[in-house]
Design an enzyme around this catalytic site. Structure first.
Site, PDB file in Angstrom:
ATOM      1  N   ASN A 101      46.601 -40.333  -9.559  1.00 27.17           N
ATOM      2  CA  ASN A 101      47.355 -39.630 -10.587  1.00 27.17           C
ATOM      3  C   ASN A 101      48.635 -39.070  -9.948  1.00 27.17           C
ATOM      4  O   ASN A 101      48.560 -38.147  -9.136  1.00 27.17           O
ATOM      5  CB  ASN A 101      46.474 -38.512 -11.161  1.00 27.17           C
ATOM      6  CG  ASN A 101      47.163 -37.708 -12.237  1.00 27.17           C
ATOM      7  OD1 ASN A 101      48.378 -37.814 -12.425  1.00 27.17           O
ATOM      8  ND2 ASN A 101      46.400 -36.890 -12.939  1.00 27.17           N
ATOM      9  N   CYS A 146      52.018 -33.423 -16.351  1.00 20.58           N
ATOM     10  CA  CYS A 146      51.853 -34.877 -16.526  1.00 20.58           C
ATOM     11  C   CYS A 146      52.440 -35.384 -17.833  1.00 20.58           C
ATOM     12  O   CYS A 146      52.549 -36.593 -18.032  1.00 20.58           O
ATOM     13  CB  CYS A 146      50.382 -35.240 -16.427  1.00 20.58           C
ATOM     14  SG  CYS A 146      49.648 -34.582 -14.946  1.00 20.58           S
ATOM     15  N   HIS A 178      49.458 -42.195 -19.240  1.00 20.64           N
ATOM     16  CA  HIS A 178      49.382 -41.356 -18.038  1.00 20.64           C
ATOM     17  C   HIS A 178      48.101 -41.736 -17.305  1.00 20.64           C
ATOM     18  O   HIS A 178      47.055 -41.961 -17.919  1.00 20.64           O
ATOM     19  CB  HIS A 178      49.362 -39.877 -18.429  1.00 20.64           C
ATOM     20  CG  HIS A 178      49.049 -38.981 -17.265  1.00 20.64           C
ATOM     21  ND1 HIS A 178      49.699 -39.101 -16.058  1.00 20.64           N
ATOM     22  CD2 HIS A 178      48.136 -37.980 -17.120  1.00 20.64           C
ATOM     23  CE1 HIS A 178      49.205 -38.199 -15.220  1.00 20.64           C
ATOM     24  NE2 HIS A 178      48.255 -37.523 -15.832  1.00 20.64           N
TER      25      HIS A 178
HETATM   26  N1  ACO Z   1      32.657 -36.525  -4.677  1.00 18.12           N
HETATM   27  C1  ACO Z   1      31.333 -36.417  -4.884  1.00 18.12           C
HETATM   28  N2  ACO Z   1      30.794 -35.564  -5.776  1.00 18.12           N
HETATM   29  C2  ACO Z   1      31.639 -34.790  -6.477  1.00 18.12           C
HETATM   30  C3  ACO Z   1      33.034 -34.850  -6.308  1.00 18.12           C
HETATM   31  C4  ACO Z   1      33.528 -35.744  -5.365  1.00 18.12           C
HETATM   32  N3  ACO Z   1      34.836 -35.892  -5.132  1.00 18.12           N
HETATM   33  N4  ACO Z   1      33.603 -33.973  -7.148  1.00 18.12           N
HETATM   34  C5  ACO Z   1      32.619 -33.377  -7.828  1.00 18.12           C
HETATM   35  N5  ACO Z   1      31.425 -33.869  -7.423  1.00 18.12           N
HETATM   36  C6  ACO Z   1      30.091 -33.516  -7.895  1.00 18.12           C
HETATM   37  C7  ACO Z   1      30.071 -32.183  -8.586  1.00 18.12           C
HETATM   38  O1  ACO Z   1      29.911 -31.135  -7.644  1.00 18.12           O
HETATM   39  C8  ACO Z   1      28.885 -32.331  -9.493  1.00 18.12           C
HETATM   40  O2  ACO Z   1      27.722 -32.120  -8.738  1.00 18.12           O
HETATM   41  P1  ACO Z   1      26.447 -31.341  -9.392  1.00 18.12           P
HETATM   42  O3  ACO Z   1      26.020 -32.207 -10.543  1.00 18.12           O
HETATM   43  O4  ACO Z   1      25.484 -31.288  -8.260  1.00 18.12           O
HETATM   44  O5  ACO Z   1      26.983 -30.021  -9.817  1.00 18.12           O
HETATM   45  C9  ACO Z   1      28.906 -33.811  -9.889  1.00 18.12           C
HETATM   46  O6  ACO Z   1      29.688 -34.462  -8.887  1.00 18.12           O
HETATM   47  C10 ACO Z   1      29.531 -34.045 -11.243  1.00 18.12           C
HETATM   48  O7  ACO Z   1      30.767 -33.365 -11.292  1.00 18.12           O
HETATM   49  P2  ACO Z   1      31.623 -33.312 -12.612  1.00 18.12           P
HETATM   50  O8  ACO Z   1      32.769 -32.383 -12.407  1.00 18.12           O
HETATM   51  O9  ACO Z   1      30.708 -33.045 -13.758  1.00 18.12           O
HETATM   52  O10 ACO Z   1      32.119 -34.822 -12.690  1.00 18.12           O
HETATM   53  P3  ACO Z   1      32.892 -35.528 -13.862  1.00 18.12           P
HETATM   54  O11 ACO Z   1      32.147 -36.706 -14.302  1.00 18.12           O
HETATM   55  O12 ACO Z   1      33.369 -34.571 -14.919  1.00 18.12           O
HETATM   56  O13 ACO Z   1      34.185 -36.083 -13.096  1.00 18.12           O
HETATM   57  C11 ACO Z   1      36.528 -35.641 -12.895  1.00 18.12           C
HETATM   58  C12 ACO Z   1      35.114 -35.173 -12.543  1.00 18.12           C
HETATM   59  C13 ACO Z   1      36.752 -36.981 -12.241  1.00 18.12           C
HETATM   60  C14 ACO Z   1      37.531 -34.634 -12.349  1.00 18.12           C
HETATM   61  C15 ACO Z   1      36.665 -35.779 -14.431  1.00 18.12           C
HETATM   62  O14 ACO Z   1      36.175 -34.641 -15.059  1.00 18.12           O
HETATM   63  C16 ACO Z   1      38.079 -36.008 -14.860  1.00 18.12           C
HETATM   64  O15 ACO Z   1      38.729 -36.963 -14.496  1.00 18.12           O
HETATM   65  N6  ACO Z   1      38.604 -35.118 -15.734  1.00 18.12           N
HETATM   66  C17 ACO Z   1      39.942 -35.239 -16.245  1.00 18.12           C
HETATM   67  C18 ACO Z   1      40.867 -34.802 -15.184  1.00 18.12           C
HETATM   68  C19 ACO Z   1      42.261 -35.047 -15.546  1.00 18.12           C
HETATM   69  O16 ACO Z   1      42.554 -35.695 -16.511  1.00 18.12           O
HETATM   70  N7  ACO Z   1      43.130 -34.502 -14.712  1.00 18.12           N
HETATM   71  C20 ACO Z   1      44.483 -34.636 -14.742  1.00 18.12           C
HETATM   72  C21 ACO Z   1      45.149 -34.467 -16.080  1.00 18.12           C
HETATM   73  S1  ACO Z   1      46.560 -33.544 -16.099  1.00 18.12           S
HETATM   74  C22 ACO Z   1      47.396 -33.899 -14.802  1.00 18.12           C
HETATM   75  O17 ACO Z   1      47.446 -35.058 -14.504  1.00 18.12           O
HETATM   76  C23 ACO Z   1      48.064 -32.833 -13.988  1.00 18.12           C
END
Ligand code: ACO
Length: 321
Positions: free
Chosen positions: A278, A114, A248
């Site tokens: 993304n 990215c 990004h």
């Molecule tokens: N739908 C419903 N529930 C979900 C989903 C979903 N799609 N995905 C995860 N959950 C659940 C998890 O299982 C977890 O459940 P639990 O509490 O029972 O264990 C709960 O939701 C919380 O999950 P987290 O992973 O803690 O959620 P978080 O708030 O961290 O959000 C996310 C996840 C959106 C991926 C976030 O961490 C994020 O955006 N991180 C950055 C990602 C990023 O920047 N990626 C790309 C950068 S580089 C590139 O672009 C290649």
């Protein structure tokens, strides 16, 4: 030495749209969860015949039209893509052939994920500044839908397909003021996409992107904060000198934190995440193109572009548009 200026932009998005409601039928998720955690409402998905090459070609033509230049005037092609048409020839070489302009350098940046667009822009900027070329085509093009595991709700909700293109041209006035590139391989396991070349022991395993979302979130907010300080200090500028953040598009909460860091209202942030998800290396040029086309970004505005991704690799560009 002169400068490189943005003289044209273009974008391409596949016709097919996958909404959060569509995803509810594939994995255990909900529209509300996705919007609250990411800001994403929908994403575009490439048709079977579409690739990073075909999308790059479409975006390239739109950008050349906007710049008012012909393919023969392009002195370099760089395609930033994690999802290239082939390992080689590069997507850039294949595009060069389609544009009928054999001779100029053409290559892909495959592994900066990215951050790829900002890396590519920085390279093109150096060549133009040195007077080696007059015009460069810098493209981000991705079919992320082909490297996500559609049964994994933690990844599949995030990504989309598309291509964005920028034509940089030599100019006497700025232009690209500075670019700042970094990488830190100690975070190699936070986000990666394996392949069959490095994974010879288990060639039958389906090879999809792997991500530690929580860790990546924390790292990106910290890293990007320092990157902004570095970029502004290098140009002796204040936060209030920046008119637009073109980030990004990974997560709206990361983007909001970055806008806050710059004291910028969200109206001054180019956002496409809600409609496009993304799109990895394509996200910055797509966001830039949209805000230029709908005339929110105007000539003379100071733009701060930032990207971060697998590596980790990250970078910024400060541009007087
Ligand atoms: N739908 C419903 N529930 C979900 C989903 C979903 N799609 N995905 C995860 N959950 C659940 C998890 O299982 C977890 O459940 P639990 O509490 O029972 O264990 C709960 O939701 C919380 O999950 P987290 O992973 O803690 O959620 P978080 O708030 O961290 O959000 C996310 C996840 C959106 C991926 C976030 O961490 C994020 O955006 N991180 C950055 C990602 C990023 O920047 N990626 C790309 C950068 S580089 C590139 O672009 C290649």
């Amino acid at each position: 030495m002169g400068y490189a200026q943005i003289i044209g932009t273009g974008g391409y998005l596949p016709e097919k749209i996958l909404t959060n409601f569509d995803l509810e039928k594939i994995v255990d998720t909900s529209h509300e969860w996705i919007v609250e955690r990411t800001g994403i409402h929908q994403r575009h998905i490439a048709a079977a015949h579409e690739t990073s090459l075909t999308m790059a070609e479409n975006a390239a033509h739109v950008a050349m039209n906007a710049a008012g230049i012909m393919p023969a005037e392009i002195g370099m092609i760089i395609v930033a893509t994690t999802t290239p048409e082939k390992t080689f020839p590069s997507t850039a070489c294949l595009l060069q052939q389609r544009l009928g302009i054999a001779g100029c350098p053409a290559f892909d940046l495959n592994s900066t994920a990215c951050a790829g667009f900002v890396y590519a822009l920085s390279i093109a900027d150096q060549f133009i500044r040195q007077g080696a070329i007059n015009n460069a085509m810098v493209i981000g093009s991705e079919v992320m839908s082909r490297v996500v595991d559609w049964s994994d709700r933690t990844i599949s909700i995030l990504f989309g397909d598309g291509a964005g293109a920028v034509i940089l041209g030599a100019a006497e006035q700025p232009g690209v003021l500075s670019t700042h590139l970094h990488a830190d391989g100690t975070h190699k396991d936070v986000l990666f996409l394996p392949n069959h070349i490095g994974n010879v022991t288990d060639v039958d395993t389906e090879l999809y992107m792997q991500m530690n979302g929580k860790q990546l979130f924390k790292l990106s907010v910290n890293i990007l904060g320092h990157l902004f300080d570095e970029t502004l200090a290098a140009n002796n500028l204040k936060k209030s000198d920046v008119n637009w953040l073109v980030p990004h598009q990974a997560n709206i909460r990361i983007i909001e934190a970055m806008a806050k860091k710059l004291d910028l209202p969200m109206e001054r942030v180019a956002i496409t995440l809600n409609e496009q998800g993304n799109t990895s290396a394509a996200s910055i040029p797509l966001a830039l193109d949209k805000a230029i086309r709908d005339t929110r970004i105007k000539r003379g505005d100071m733009l701060l572009l930032e990207g971060f991704g697998g590596g980790l690799a990250w970078g910024s560009a400060l541009i007087k548009y």
